[in-house]
Design a protein around this motif. Structure first.
Motif, PDB file in Angstrom:
ATOM      1  N   ASP A 108       0.822  -1.210   0.000  1.00  0.00           N
ATOM      2  CA  ASP A 108       0.000   0.000   0.000  1.00  0.00           C
ATOM      3  C   ASP A 108       0.861   1.267   0.000  1.00  0.00           C
ATOM      4  O   ASP A 108       0.492   2.276  -0.616  1.00  0.00           O
ATOM      5  N   ALA A 109       1.981   1.223   0.707  1.00  0.00           N
ATOM      6  CA  ALA A 109       2.874   2.386   0.728  1.00  0.00           C
ATOM      7  C   ALA A 109       3.395   2.681  -0.676  1.00  0.00           C
ATOM      8  O   ALA A 109       3.509   3.851  -1.085  1.00  0.00           O
ATOM      9  N   ILE A 110       3.714   1.644  -1.432  1.00  0.00           N
ATOM     10  CA  ILE A 110       4.176   1.828  -2.809  1.00  0.00           C
ATOM     11  C   ILE A 110       3.057   2.424  -3.658  1.00  0.00           C
ATOM     12  O   ILE A 110       3.273   3.348  -4.452  1.00  0.00           O
ATOM     13  N   ASP A 111       1.842   1.924  -3.483  1.00  0.00           N
ATOM     14  CA  ASP A 111       0.711   2.437  -4.254  1.00  0.00           C
ATOM     15  C   ASP A 111       0.447   3.912  -3.926  1.00  0.00           C
ATOM     16  O   ASP A 111       0.240   4.733  -4.833  1.00  0.00           O
ATOM     17  N   LEU A 112       0.463   4.262  -2.643  1.00  0.00           N
ATOM     18  CA  LEU A 112       0.233   5.654  -2.252  1.00  0.00           C
ATOM     19  C   LEU A 112       1.342   6.560  -2.784  1.00  0.00           C
ATOM     20  O   LEU A 112       1.079   7.678  -3.241  1.00  0.00           O
ATOM     21  N   HIS A 113       2.570   6.077  -2.748  1.00  0.00           N
ATOM     22  CA  HIS A 113       3.699   6.860  -3.261  1.00  0.00           C
ATOM     23  C   HIS A 113       3.500   7.199  -4.736  1.00  0.00           C
ATOM     24  O   HIS A 113       3.811   8.310  -5.187  1.00  0.00           O
ATOM     25  N   GLU A 114       2.975   6.258  -5.509  1.00  0.00           N
ATOM     26  CA  GLU A 114       2.757   6.491  -6.942  1.00  0.00           C
ATOM     27  C   GLU A 114       1.647   7.505  -7.190  1.00  0.00           C
ATOM     28  O   GLU A 114       1.659   8.219  -8.191  1.00  0.00           O
ATOM     29  N   ARG A 115       0.693   7.590  -6.273  1.00  0.00           N
ATOM     30  CA  ARG A 115      -0.428   8.523  -6.424  1.00  0.00           C
ATOM     31  C   ARG A 115      -0.109   9.903  -5.843  1.00  0.00           C
ATOM     32  O   ARG A 115      -0.729  10.900  -6.223  1.00  0.00           O
ATOM     33  N   ALA A 116       0.808   9.969  -4.896  1.00  0.00           N
ATOM     34  CA  ALA A 116       1.013  11.181  -4.101  1.00  0.00           C
ATOM     35  C   ALA A 116       1.331  12.384  -4.973  1.00  0.00           C
ATOM     36  O   ALA A 116       2.000  12.289  -6.005  1.00  0.00           O
ATOM     37  N   VAL A 117       0.830  13.546  -4.523  1.00  0.00           N
ATOM     38  CA  VAL A 117       1.022  14.807  -5.229  1.00  0.00           C
ATOM     39  C   VAL A 117       1.955  15.684  -4.407  1.00  0.00           C
ATOM     40  O   VAL A 117       1.650  16.028  -3.251  1.00  0.00           O
ATOM     41  N   HIS A 118       3.095  16.023  -4.974  1.00  0.00           N
ATOM     42  CA  HIS A 118       4.060  16.860  -4.263  1.00  0.00           C
ATOM     43  C   HIS A 118       3.409  18.179  -3.835  1.00  0.00           C
ATOM     44  O   HIS A 118       2.748  18.846  -4.630  1.00  0.00           O
ATOM     45  N   GLY A 119       3.581  18.552  -2.575  1.00  0.00           N
ATOM     46  CA  GLY A 119       3.041  19.796  -2.065  1.00  0.00           C
ATOM     47  C   GLY A 119       1.597  19.719  -1.614  1.00  0.00           C
ATOM     48  O   GLY A 119       1.044  20.731  -1.148  1.00  0.00           O
ATOM     49  N   ALA A 120       0.978  18.556  -1.730  1.00  0.00           N
ATOM     50  CA  ALA A 120      -0.428  18.420  -1.333  1.00  0.00           C
ATOM     51  C   ALA A 120      -0.586  18.536   0.175  1.00  0.00           C
ATOM     52  O   ALA A 120       0.359  18.340   0.943  1.00  0.00           O
ATOM     53  N   SER A 121      -1.807  18.840   0.583  1.00  0.00           N
ATOM     54  CA  SER A 121      -2.112  18.914   2.009  1.00  0.00           C
ATOM     55  C   SER A 121      -2.256  17.508   2.592  1.00  0.00           C
ATOM     56  O   SER A 121      -2.790  16.596   1.940  1.00  0.00           O
ATOM     57  N   VAL A 122      -1.766  17.364   3.814  1.00  0.00           N
ATOM     58  CA  VAL A 122      -1.960  16.136   4.577  1.00  0.00           C
ATOM     59  C   VAL A 122      -2.640  16.540   5.876  1.00  0.00           C
ATOM     60  O   VAL A 122      -2.101  17.332   6.651  1.00  0.00           O
ATOM     61  N   VAL A 123      -3.826  16.025   6.089  1.00  0.00           N
ATOM     62  CA  VAL A 123      -4.635  16.391   7.251  1.00  0.00           C
ATOM     63  C   VAL A 123      -4.635  15.211   8.215  1.00  0.00           C
ATOM     64  O   VAL A 123      -4.999  14.092   7.844  1.00  0.00           O
ATOM     65  N   VAL A 124      -4.228  15.468   9.454  1.00  0.00           N
ATOM     66  CA  VAL A 124      -4.250  14.444  10.495  1.00  0.00           C
ATOM     67  C   VAL A 124      -5.360  14.825  11.471  1.00  0.00           C
ATOM     68  O   VAL A 124      -5.291  15.870  12.131  1.00  0.00           O
ATOM     69  N   LEU A 125      -6.393  14.021  11.536  1.00  0.00           N
ATOM     70  CA  LEU A 125      -7.535  14.323  12.388  1.00  0.00           C
ATOM     71  C   LEU A 125      -7.170  14.145  13.860  1.00  0.00           C
ATOM     72  O   LEU A 125      -6.282  13.346  14.199  1.00  0.00           O
ATOM     73  N   PRO A 126      -7.847  14.857  14.754  1.00  0.00           N
ATOM     74  CA  PRO A 126      -7.547  14.715  16.189  1.00  0.00           C
ATOM     75  C   PRO A 126      -7.818  13.298  16.674  1.00  0.00           C
ATOM     76  O   PRO A 126      -8.722  12.608  16.190  1.00  0.00           O
TER      77      PRO A 126
END
Length: 235
Positions: free
Chosen positions: A207-225
């Motif tokens: 899954d980490a490999i799959d997410l890496h291929e989709r990831a957009v440089h500079g995109a927002s990453v939101v971590v919920l409380p």
């Protein structure tokens, strides 16, 4: 007619006979509760099979361990107002969503380390790494001196199957500073969907490999409380 001595002897014999009869009676069998059968899960999708095209081999995910809710799958987007490429992490639900469109998102199951509960908010996906080095922060070495050989000054731990960062890592920054929050591979099937002792957000290497291929440089990453207390032991 029984005298006092005969009466006592008769009662004593009767009492012994009663005990003898009681002890001879069969004992009730102990009640043994049957162990609950392990959950039955359908066969895993083919993309959780072995990967042999990487610098280090990635074994197949074992069958029968991961519930389908934690499988990588396209779902209705719970965050339709977020731009494409946004990653939303829910530590308590142990789920990560990658926003594909207002309608759809790719959802992944994760495991959450102590550091995964310690930070919340919105950051920027600064960069990604294939088979990253693990550079242990000084604060962690203070608690675990045996990790000193893998410090930043010493260049960290070489990539490979034993490196806890796994096959891919995503690095989060906020206001130009490293949050020390990571999304990375190396999760085991047994720990997926669980709170684990250390690390940030762990994914199966597939899954980490799959997410890496989709990831957009500079995109927002939101971590919920999270409702859980965190620990600043970052990977």
């Amino acid at each position: 007619m029984l005298n006092r001595r005969s009466f006592i002897a008769f009662v004593g014999a009767g009492g012994l006979a009663a005990c003898a009869r009681t002890s001879a009676e069969p004992l009730a069998a102990p009640v043994v509760k049957a162990a609950a059968p392990p959950p039955s899960h359908p066969p895993l999708p083919e993309f959780y099979g072995p990967i042999t095209t990487e610098p280090f081999p990635i074994p197949a995910v074992p069958e029968g361990i991961i519930p389908p809710r934690l499988w990588r799958q396209e779902v209705e987007n719970p965050f339709p107002d977020r731009a494409r490429g946004t990653i939303v992490i829910d530590p308590d639900a142990t789920l990560l969503h990658f926003v594909e469109s207002p309608e759809k998102a790719m959802r992944y199951g994760v495991s959450v380390g102590a550091a995964g509960f310690a930070w919340e908010g919105e950051a920027r996906l600064q960069f990604c790494r294939k088979w990253p080095r693990w550079k242990v922060p000084a604060s962690m070495i203070e608690r675990r001196p045996e990790l000193a050989p893998y410090s930043v000054a010493n260049g960290g731990m070489d990539p490979g199957p034993d490196n806890p960062m796994g096959a891919r890592a995503l690095y989060l920054f906020k206001n130009g500073k490293d949050t020390l929050y990571r999304v990375h591979g190396s999760a085991s099937a047994q720990e997926l969907g669980q709170a684990v002792s250390s690390g940030c957000i762990r994914m199966l290497n597939q899954d980490a490999i799959d997410l890496h291929e989709r990831a957009v440089h500079g995109a927002s990453v939101v971590v919920l409380p999270s409702a859980r207390p965190g620990d600043p032991e970052m990977l």
